[in-house]
Design an enzyme around this catalytic site. Structure first.
Site, mmCIF file in Angstrom:
data_model
loop_
_atom_site.group_PDB
_atom_site.id
_atom_site.type_symbol
_atom_site.label_atom_id
_atom_site.label_comp_id
_atom_site.label_asym_id
_atom_site.label_seq_id
_atom_site.Cartn_x
_atom_site.Cartn_y
_atom_site.Cartn_z
ATOM 1 N N HIS A 63 44.305 34.059 40.047
ATOM 2 C CA HIS A 63 43.716 34.669 39.011
ATOM 3 C C HIS A 63 44.014 36.297 38.974
ATOM 4 O O HIS A 63 43.011 36.994 38.881
ATOM 5 C CB HIS A 63 41.988 34.593 39.249
ATOM 6 C CG HIS A 63 41.324 34.783 38.138
ATOM 7 N ND1 HIS A 63 40.212 34.033 37.657
ATOM 8 C CD2 HIS A 63 41.567 35.576 36.785
ATOM 9 C CE1 HIS A 63 39.687 34.432 36.364
ATOM 10 N NE2 HIS A 63 40.624 35.461 36.068
ATOM 11 N N GLU A 108 37.382 28.416 41.712
ATOM 12 C CA GLU A 108 37.993 29.701 42.454
ATOM 13 C C GLU A 108 37.181 30.085 43.724
ATOM 14 O O GLU A 108 35.950 30.177 43.548
ATOM 15 C CB GLU A 108 38.116 30.612 41.421
ATOM 16 C CG GLU A 108 39.289 30.051 40.524
ATOM 17 C CD GLU A 108 39.556 31.210 39.422
ATOM 18 O OE1 GLU A 108 39.067 32.351 39.544
ATOM 19 O OE2 GLU A 108 40.124 30.788 38.467
ATOM 20 N N ARG A 133 40.630 29.714 31.472
ATOM 21 C CA ARG A 133 39.620 29.393 32.458
ATOM 22 C C ARG A 133 39.968 28.085 33.211
ATOM 23 O O ARG A 133 40.340 27.207 32.631
ATOM 24 C CB ARG A 133 38.375 29.193 31.768
ATOM 25 C CG ARG A 133 37.705 30.472 31.743
ATOM 26 C CD ARG A 133 37.166 31.395 33.087
ATOM 27 N NE ARG A 133 36.623 32.482 32.808
ATOM 28 C CZ ARG A 133 37.287 33.764 32.788
ATOM 29 N NH1 ARG A 133 38.809 33.639 33.036
ATOM 30 N NH2 ARG A 133 36.862 34.825 32.766
ATOM 31 N N ASP A 183 46.862 30.143 36.797
ATOM 32 C CA ASP A 183 46.518 31.419 37.244
ATOM 33 C C ASP A 183 44.804 31.147 37.497
ATOM 34 O O ASP A 183 44.154 32.019 38.045
ATOM 35 C CB ASP A 183 46.614 32.524 36.290
ATOM 36 C CG ASP A 183 46.118 33.856 36.671
ATOM 37 O OD1 ASP A 183 46.411 34.083 37.679
ATOM 38 O OD2 ASP A 183 45.304 34.602 35.868
HETATM 39 C C1 8YV Z 1 38.511 39.163 34.835
HETATM 40 C C2 8YV Z 1 39.316 37.532 33.356
HETATM 41 O O1 8YV Z 1 39.397 40.060 35.904
HETATM 42 O O2 8YV Z 1 38.654 38.841 31.352
HETATM 43 C C3 8YV Z 1 38.623 37.913 31.972
HETATM 44 O O3 8YV Z 1 38.149 36.844 31.361
HETATM 45 O O4 8YV Z 1 39.414 36.223 33.846
HETATM 46 C C4 8YV Z 1 39.567 38.521 33.925
HETATM 47 O O5 8YV Z 1 40.498 39.385 33.287
HETATM 48 C C5 8YV Z 1 37.868 38.254 35.603
HETATM 49 O O6 8YV Z 1 36.958 37.449 34.628
HETATM 50 C C6 8YV Z 1 36.865 38.866 36.412
HETATM 51 O O7 8YV Z 1 35.559 38.871 36.348
#
Ligand code: 8YV
Length: 318
Positions: free
Chosen positions: A280, A262, A233, A257
């Site tokens: 992302h 974002e 994150r 990423d």
């Molecule tokens: C998601 C991600 O696509 O799974 C997660 O925590 O970061 C990604 O795989 C994203 O969170 C979409 O809400």
């Protein structure tokens, strides 16, 4: 018997919408012109929420007096106010495991891109520089002989470590505690981990516990050959400190990423020569995203059929 009413505040993948519509009355709030009026009409009867990309906090929770379950999309659930849901006895689920291998693939790809400047090298071809017989400069960094420090050795972290072993990297990790049955070298603090490695792989989840954990001190410990990869994150890294560390050579490069705000990526980051950025896309193959979306639907189905969710967030199991 009447079908339970499910709220879909944000768009979810079609596969999950179709699956839910078979057994539930699904209210697609994102399609309403006046969302507040629409929500006021249906709020009393909503018993479940199928969450796509978007937050779920007290503002929405307090409008849903009969909600039993909030099913989140993503393994990360920092966009859901779990304590507020716990307080109202509302089940919260997420979508772990189905994305582990995909995200690990992306993490390794991003690491190699960042260290060997593959994105920049591709750009070189596209800009016609190679055709002008100019070779792309050799990279000052190599993946060979690196020590990989993993911050967050959970399921995705382990899938990354397994791949990194095949690349011949020495693997260290930091997490809340040393894990039984794990042979990688454990460090009791993030700064210690950074000091012991030259490649810091951030896989940790977001939220208050990890906010800006990778700060100026950690980056200094990583040192001038250091490369930071973030697949977890954006909030885990102090982006301002990261930019400063890249600008003044405190660290060598970064592959990111995820970002603090974002989809905004600071210009200062984009201007730096040894930074690789992705939008992302860690889990973003159609197959994996479909599997995640189906797990959202399956959690809701399971809840109303058996009274149990399939993948509750860890806080629900305490
Ligand atoms: C998601 C991600 O696509 O799974 C997660 O925590 O970061 C990604 O795989 C994203 O969170 C979409 O809400």
């Amino acid at each position: 018997m009447a079908k339970p009413d499910i709220l879909m505040p944000y768009r979810l993948l079609p596969i999950a919408e179709a699956e839910l519509e078979k057994r539930f009355t699904v209210h697609k709030l994102f399609e309403a012109d006046d969302k507040d009026t629409q929500l006021a009409k249906i709020s009393e009867k909503i018993r479940g929420v199928a969450l796509g990309f978007g937050p779920f906090g007290p503002d929405l929770l307090e409008k849903l007096p009969n909600v039993e379950i909030v099913a989140g999309f993503g393994v990360g659930y920092d966009h859901i106010d779990v304590p507020a849901c716990l307080g109202q006895n509302v089940m919260v689920t997420h979508t772990p495991d189905v994305l582990n291998e995909e995200v690990a693939d992306t993490a390794i790809g991003l690491m190699i891109m960042a260290i060997r400047e593959l994105g920049q090298a591709e750009q070189w071809v596209r800009e016609g520089k190679w055709a002008e017989r100019k070779p792309y400069p050799t990279t000052q960094a190599t993946v060979r002989g690196r020590t990989l420090g993993i911050f967050g050795l959970g399921r995705i972290g382990k899938a990354i470590a397994k791949r990194a072993e095949a690349f011949g990297l020495d693997i260290h990790y930091y997490g809340r505690s040393k894990q039984d049955g794990v042979d990688y070298t454990y460090h009791a603090s993030l700064t210690e981990l950074a000091a012991a490695c030259d490649t810091l792989m951030v896989v940790a989840p977001g939220g208050p516990a990890t906010q800006h954990a990778v700060n100026a001190e950690v980056l200094k410990a990583l040192g001038p050959t250091g490369v930071v990869i973030n697949i977890g994150r954006g909030s885990v890294i102090d982006e301002t400190a990261l930019i400063a560390a890249l600008e003044d050579g405190t660290i060598y490069g970064a592959g990111l990423d995820v970002f603090e705000d974002e989809p905004n990526v600071p210009d200062a980051l984009l201007k730096l020569p040894r930074v690789t950025v992705l939008p992302h896309v860690g889990s973003a193959s159609q197959a994996t995203r479909d599997a995640m979306a189906l797990l959202v639907a399956d959690n809701i189905k399971s809840w109303f059929e058996t009274g149990k969710a399939i993948t509750p967030v860890p806080e629900m199991k305490k």
